[in-house]
Design an enzyme around this catalytic site. Sequence first.
Site: not given
Length: 483
Positions: A51, A240
């Site tokens: 942005r 994970h």
Amino acid sequence: MVSRVIPVEPFDLVIFGGTGDLARRKILPGLYRRFQAGQMPPESRIIGAARGELTDADFRGMVAAAIAEFLPAAQQDAAVIEDFLTRLHYIPIDAKGDSGWPQLKALIRADVVQAFYFSVAPALFGDLAGRLTSWGIAGPEARIVVEKPFGRDLATAQALNATLAQHFSEGQIYRIDHYLGKETVQNLMAVRFANILFEPLWKSEYVDHVQITVAETVSVEGRGAYYDTSGAMRDMVQNHLMQLLCLIAMEPPYHFDPAAVRDEKLKVIRALDPVRPEDIVRGQYLASNGQGGYLEHSENPQSRTESYIALKCHISNWRWKGTPFYLRTGKRLRARASEIAITFKEPPHSIFDDAEGWRENVLVIRLQPDEGMNLKVMIKEPGPGGMRLVQVPLDMSFAEALGDAHGDVPDAYERLIMDVIRGNQTLFMRGDEVEAAWAWADPIIEGWEARGDRPQPYDAGSSGPEDALMLMHRDGRRWREIR
Ligand code: BG6
């Protein structure tokens, strides 16, 4: 040993969220390292898109600062950095509006590999995917890379998958779990499937239990707002630790390719039994030595979010029926240590009288730090006194065994981004895998929420809550020490 670097094809890589934390810490320094290694062809370009109203020069300055901050001095080469920076561009873009998209379209080349890295909040995935296609920017071979968290439960993960599927095929979507990019995590597959030694014993007949530990010393300070929506179960276990469990437990894939490997991992997740409430321990770290506890780091002083979790699970298939898998992970623990330990059963019959000296064989695969393997075996204690037994480690540090080649090992993100460019999805999670992992995790989380369970406090710098020890003691086993 010389490491072999094979250059990838030229590419345009757009990083949405290009000024964010992950981009600065991992993605951009990692790309510089690949450039330095000669793997990123010089005609490739990296385009930051976010942005902020930055110019190319601002962005290059930011990346130079990130390289200086996040890479060791020995890896910083001023001339290479300067060269690398000329490959960088920046486009201010509005994910939810029109601004920036025409410029991006004008910049992107159709005759190189196109990759779009969504290093932004998942709420924006749909907007980005939609605009990439509606503006005709992404070609038919373009790849998109998405970060975790991929949903916060099965329903949100399904919604994300459905949104992405409106614009890209599964073969174009690269869901990152950076643990799969770690050198030693991939070594799990090499150890299992490139040696004949272990595989015949790799089953419940011979394996007493498996421990998977990912212990961290860091707190959640500065990430409290995110962490409170997540907790250790969503942040670490669903992804994970689940991936580690899959690599340890899966059947041999017929080939090391994306479909074969991911099919086998999926079967493991689907074969997981529901976890019983008494087999779960959740914890929250306390304040210590002037450092805040979880409740100070959280935005909610009443938070019941867990910064630690230990659980026991079972895989209901022929290979693993009866062998428990114990998983644990937590923040602010005694040491940063990730490892997988496979404890084998007793030999069927002992010919020696020294029952006391006997210990189980254990294969420990250290994931980080000091990656390596350690196999504990029994030998005769030297000297007179009869046949007394003693356990000794066959210890191998990969750094020692591999010498210089090991020092040059790319970090997880470096490897994974190069795999995206190569178009290799083996080390990325497929949509059905992520959904299956949530389908297993959801009832666990819903269970403790419905019961109103509170996490148990544990001391910072310890190895976790007392009850986690009991989880093992009850079964006549013990955790390996975290150190
Ligand atoms: C991230 C988690 O995915 O993995 C973090 O969000 C965690 O909470 C990190 O600290 C651990 O990664 P590594 O590579 O340091 O083991």
